[in-house]
Write an enzyme that holds these catalytic residues in place. Structure first.
Site, mmCIF file in Angstrom:
data_model
loop_
_atom_site.group_PDB
_atom_site.id
_atom_site.type_symbol
_atom_site.label_atom_id
_atom_site.label_comp_id
_atom_site.label_asym_id
_atom_site.label_seq_id
_atom_site.Cartn_x
_atom_site.Cartn_y
_atom_site.Cartn_z
ATOM 1 C CB SER A 145 -1.010 0.032 1.377
ATOM 2 O OG SER A 145 -1.649 1.318 1.401
ATOM 3 C CE1 TYR A 156 -4.464 -2.055 5.230
ATOM 4 C CE2 TYR A 156 -3.709 0.252 4.684
ATOM 5 C CZ TYR A 156 -4.249 -0.878 4.311
ATOM 6 O OH TYR A 156 -4.413 -1.456 2.895
HETATM 7 N N1 LIG Z 1 -8.687 -0.449 -1.536
HETATM 8 C C1 LIG Z 1 -7.561 0.164 -1.257
HETATM 9 O O1 LIG Z 1 -7.714 1.148 -1.417
HETATM 10 C C2 LIG Z 1 -6.390 -0.540 -0.844
HETATM 11 C C3 LIG Z 1 -5.302 0.407 -1.030
HETATM 12 C C4 LIG Z 1 -4.000 -0.313 -0.735
HETATM 13 C C5 LIG Z 1 -3.656 -1.530 -0.695
HETATM 14 N N2 LIG Z 1 -4.901 -2.256 -0.449
HETATM 15 C C6 LIG Z 1 -4.734 -3.805 -0.026
HETATM 16 O O2 LIG Z 1 -5.421 -4.586 -1.049
HETATM 17 C C7 LIG Z 1 -5.530 -5.761 -0.651
HETATM 18 C C8 LIG Z 1 -6.957 -6.253 -1.075
HETATM 19 O O3 LIG Z 1 -7.913 -5.280 -0.488
HETATM 20 P P1 LIG Z 1 -9.118 -4.693 -1.211
HETATM 21 O O4 LIG Z 1 -9.337 -3.454 -1.144
HETATM 22 O O5 LIG Z 1 -9.462 -5.560 -2.322
HETATM 23 O O6 LIG Z 1 -10.099 -5.041 -0.064
HETATM 24 P P2 LIG Z 1 -11.450 -6.236 0.123
HETATM 25 O O7 LIG Z 1 -12.408 -5.983 -1.086
HETATM 26 O O8 LIG Z 1 -12.080 -6.050 1.559
HETATM 27 O O9 LIG Z 1 -10.788 -7.581 -0.159
HETATM 28 C C9 LIG Z 1 -10.121 -8.080 1.121
HETATM 29 C C10 LIG Z 1 -9.833 -9.629 0.724
HETATM 30 O O10 LIG Z 1 -9.055 -10.183 1.612
HETATM 31 C C11 LIG Z 1 -9.615 -11.392 2.130
HETATM 32 N N3 LIG Z 1 -9.360 -11.693 3.522
HETATM 33 C C12 LIG Z 1 -9.270 -10.891 4.888
HETATM 34 N N4 LIG Z 1 -8.900 -11.605 5.716
HETATM 35 C C13 LIG Z 1 -8.736 -12.767 5.227
HETATM 36 C C14 LIG Z 1 -8.164 -14.211 5.952
HETATM 37 N N5 LIG Z 1 -7.969 -14.150 7.250
HETATM 38 N N6 LIG Z 1 -8.195 -15.269 5.098
HETATM 39 C C15 LIG Z 1 -8.375 -15.174 3.960
HETATM 40 N N7 LIG Z 1 -8.561 -13.971 3.116
HETATM 41 C C16 LIG Z 1 -8.883 -12.882 3.767
HETATM 42 C C17 LIG Z 1 -11.105 -11.246 1.824
HETATM 43 O O11 LIG Z 1 -11.904 -12.540 1.791
HETATM 44 P P3 LIG Z 1 -12.842 -13.108 2.709
HETATM 45 O O12 LIG Z 1 -13.351 -12.176 3.656
HETATM 46 O O13 LIG Z 1 -13.683 -13.953 2.052
HETATM 47 O O14 LIG Z 1 -11.791 -14.259 3.635
HETATM 48 C C18 LIG Z 1 -11.354 -10.276 0.617
HETATM 49 O O15 LIG Z 1 -11.279 -11.117 -0.504
HETATM 50 C C19 LIG Z 1 -5.366 -5.650 0.944
HETATM 51 O O16 LIG Z 1 -4.002 -6.304 1.113
HETATM 52 C C20 LIG Z 1 -5.424 -4.245 1.070
HETATM 53 O O17 LIG Z 1 -4.549 -3.877 2.433
HETATM 54 C C21 LIG Z 1 -6.020 -1.807 -0.628
#
Ligand SMILES: NC(=O)c1ccc[n+]([C@@H]2O[C@H](COP(=O)([O-])OP(=O)(O)OC[C@H]3O[C@@H](n4cnc5c(N)ncnc54)[C@H](OP(=O)(O)O)[C@@H]3O)[C@@H](O)[C@H]2O)c1
Length: 259
Positions: A145, A156
């Protein structure tokens, strides 16, 4: 855009039930990869698999809690059993459970952010590295991130700074082995993680999926998406007091705690 050469690769994508992981799985399958989808919500994984590969020949699901070592072992065993050799892992599963006043949360909740975003990545990497090293080929792509460059939210950012250190160091440790380690550092992306009524315009998760696809073909240490966030990172390094003000304003406006 289809990038030649990725077809046929077998890629594990964690956190594939939503947001960036889902978009990444879609793009990889569209470009000919075989994909093992991992996350906890089996219904979401099943629906995605049925949609992007109804024949089931190129997609399999592995219900996985990345914080459970037994689940990670089963994920790797299943991936190997269904599609054979694992060519790449996209460590994407992530959470932010401690945005504000994390010290008021029970310790197990605060630790979950570090556990999911950092420790689980180390553990899955531990499980896949031996076979990649044996084959002298492989890609480990970690989703960090911009919060791994700019301190925004303590737990975070701690997890994402840590993940960045892990990725960049492991890349150097593995230089010359044929195994490539890359980091994608997204800024705000429109996903359920950021879907909290924030007024900021955000690109969709496809921008991150394209960066992952690009890194599979042309590995490099780190990609920041969208690219203009590199300017913010430069400002943070050169003039941290500006960052103090910007982050204070963003937090005061309740726009973002999860950059
Ligand atoms: N969106 C942003 O602005 C942003 C910015 C920078 C970085 N990121 C990073 O991008 C990545 C994905 O985030 P996103 O934005 O796509 O969020 P999201 O839509 O909430 O997706 C998060 C994913 O992680 C999975 N997850 C969470 N805890 C888990 C566990 N214990 N075991 C297995 N799977 C787990 C969830 O699946 P289940 O709940 O089905 O397990 C879900 O598929 C993260 O690492 C986040 O930090 C996001």
């Amino acid at each position: 855009m289809s990038i030649e050469g990725s077809g046929g690769r077998h890629v594990i994508v964690t956190g594939a039930s939503s947001g960036i992981g889902e978009a990444t799985a879609r793009l990889l399958v569209a470009n000919g990869c075989r994909v093992t989808l991992a996350a906890r919500r089996t219904d979401k994984l099943e629906a995605l698999a049925a949609e992007i590969n109804p024949s089931g020949k190129r997609v399999t699901i592995a219900p996985t809690d990345v914080n459970k070592p037994g689940d990670l072992e089963r994920l790797v065993a299943r991936a190997n059993a269904i599609f054979g050799r694992i060519d790449a892992v996209v460590n994407n599963a992530g959470v932010d459970n401690g945005a504000k006043h994390w010290w008021t949360l029970p310790p197990e909740k605060s630790v979950l952010t570090l556990q999911t975003n950092l420790i689980a990545v180390v553990e899955l990497t531990r499980l896949v590295l031996p076979q990649m090293l044996e084959h002298k080929a492989g890609n480990i792509i970690n989703i960090g991130s911009v919060a791994g460059h700019i301190g925004t939210s303590s737990l975070y950012s701690a997890s994402k700074f840590g993940l960045r250190g892990f990725s960049l160091s492991l890349r150097r440790e593995l230089a010359g082995t044929g195994v490539h380690v890359s980091l994608v550092s997204p800024g705000f992306i429109r996903t359920p993680l950021t879907d909290k009524g924030r007024p900021l315009p955000m690109p969709g998760p496809e921008i991150v999926a394209r960066a992952v696809q690009q890194l599979l073909e042309h590995p490099r240490a780190e990609t920041v998406v969208p690219g203009w966030y590199r300017f913010l990172i430069f400002l943070e390094n050169a003039f941290p007091f500006i960052g103090d003000r910007v982050v204070a304003q963003i937090r005061a406006s309740k726009v973002g705690e999860k950059l």
